[in-house]
Motif scaffolding. Sequence first.
Motif, short mmCIF file in Angstrom:
data_model
loop_
_atom_site.label_atom_id
_atom_site.label_comp_id
_atom_site.label_asym_id
_atom_site.label_seq_id
_atom_site.Cartn_x
_atom_site.Cartn_y
_atom_site.Cartn_z
N LEU B 39 18.84 56.23 80.67
CA LEU B 39 17.98 56.08 79.48
C LEU B 39 18.60 56.98 78.23
CD1 LEU B 39 14.59 56.63 80.88
CD2 LEU B 39 15.03 54.84 79.32
N ILE B 40 19.45 57.88 78.70
CA ILE B 40 20.27 58.71 77.54
C ILE B 40 21.31 58.01 77.08
CG2 ILE B 40 21.37 60.85 77.40
CD1 ILE B 40 19.71 62.21 79.34
N VAL B 41 22.17 57.33 78.03
CA VAL B 41 23.33 56.81 77.67
C VAL B 41 23.23 55.31 77.35
CG1 VAL B 41 24.87 58.25 78.91
CG2 VAL B 41 23.81 56.17 80.00
N ALA B 47 28.97 52.60 84.16
CA ALA B 47 28.51 53.42 85.31
C ALA B 47 29.09 54.70 85.35
CB ALA B 47 28.66 52.64 86.68
N SER B 48 30.35 54.84 85.11
CA SER B 48 31.08 56.28 85.04
C SER B 48 30.50 56.96 84.01
CB SER B 48 32.58 55.95 84.66
OG SER B 48 32.39 55.58 83.53
N GLN B 49 29.92 56.53 83.03
CA GLN B 49 29.49 57.66 81.98
C GLN B 49 28.20 57.99 82.59
OE1 GLN B 49 29.27 55.57 78.10
NE2 GLN B 49 28.50 57.41 77.08
N LYS B 84 15.44 62.51 75.47
CA LYS B 84 15.36 61.45 74.63
C LYS B 84 14.45 61.50 73.31
CE LYS B 84 15.97 56.55 74.78
NZ LYS B 84 17.15 55.93 74.81
N VAL B 85 12.99 61.77 73.49
CA VAL B 85 11.88 61.94 72.70
C VAL B 85 12.43 62.73 71.45
CG1 VAL B 85 9.61 62.94 72.04
CG2 VAL B 85 10.14 61.70 74.37
N SER B 86 13.15 63.96 71.56
CA SER B 86 13.52 64.71 70.45
C SER B 86 15.15 65.25 70.91
CB SER B 86 12.54 65.75 70.13
OG SER B 86 13.20 66.71 69.07
#
Lengths: 110, 347
Positions: B39-41, B47-49, B84-86
Amino acid sequence: MRRVRLVVDALAAGAVVGVLVVAALIVTGETTARASELAFAIGALALGVGLLGWSGAVMAGRGIETMQDHLDASTNWTEAKSRRAMARVGGFGGGLMVGSALVEVIAYGP
Amino acid sequence: MVSKRYVLKRLLLLVPVLFGVASLVFAILHLSPGDPARLIVGQRAPASQVEAVRESLGLNDPLYVQYVRFLLDAAQFQFGESYKVSQGNPVRQVIATRFPVTIELALYGQAIGIMLGIPLGVLSAVKQDSLTDHLTRIGALTGISVPIYWSGPLLILFFSAYLGLFPAGSRIGSTIFLPDTWTLFGKELPLTGIILLDTLLLGRLDAWLSAVHHMFLPSVTIGVYSMALISRMMRSSMLEVVRQDYIRTARAKGQGARITVLKHGFRNAFIPVITVIGIQFGTLLGGAVLTETVFGIGGVGTTLVEAISDSDYPVVQGIVLTFALLFTLVNLAVDLTYSHLDPRIQQ
């Protein structure tokens, strides 16, 4: 002493069940790490419910009993019975966590 | 007088409560689907990230290691940064910014509940089996039975859309601008986030009136539920007290009915109601979360819903634990008040 035994019994039962749950999950095709993770999370859920129920019963149990009496909605629920039941649930959850973590440590090392 | 031993015992009970809530939140979040690293990336990241983010967040560690680490951090009220939210902001800051809105709503609900529930309960008991009693009981039963996600939209529909009496959708008029700070003896201080207090601190009567106007409907939405339970409890408690011998004695000695009820009956009848008020505070916090969503007021409830759908673990954990801490502290305060009024409870 009886109180300690109640929790220790539940803890031991939880640990045995934890190992069995991990084994069962591995048989159904999960990896050891995933199986132990799942069993650990379920154990944490039971531990959380147990602890919360136990402390809730100690903290507000008498009040709830009184409120039920006042509202004329008295059931057989009592603070003492709830406390004992929740201690068992929490102990069992803790045991499940210990059992599943042990399997992971044995499989992958600490 | 409340004994130190009793206070210590109650304070020690906070530990298993918070430990239980922390375990519960941890378990639920880890049993629910969704990978926070993904969700972050973003969905299109390689996949590596994703793996690198998982490693940096410690999500690759065994669950028991993550659990112990989480408990140790939570004990110091450290929840890290929002995923994610902030994104990137400390969870403590997110909570500090949005929590006052929820607390404010819960407090108004409680205040409405106490101010209306207690007199209605006493009136209902004093006029037992009269029309007033029946109407109050029907009102109380309705208030307890109707959920906030239903009563909120109904109130908006009737008072806002149909009658146009109250606005719905924000905490203050859209044309009113409030600064971030207020001045005391020439010193700039941050505002509290509690809108009725902030407008007073700024000395803005127009803004205060607008805030009262805007906060009325959401406060009534949760206040009705609170009022219903308090009046029901007050009625039954009062009925029990007025049947006691000391009340009969006071009446037999020629004391007026009103004085007897208010002077001798009220204090004793109020004791069980205090417990209900304390137990109810948690329900009101939950109600405030729902009310915020229904009325579109950006508080901690909206943030929590957002954080759950985004698998923003640190924010969910931080908010839930803050709620738990607040709830237990309010219960502690109620318990101490109760034992002050009735010292037998300490034994």
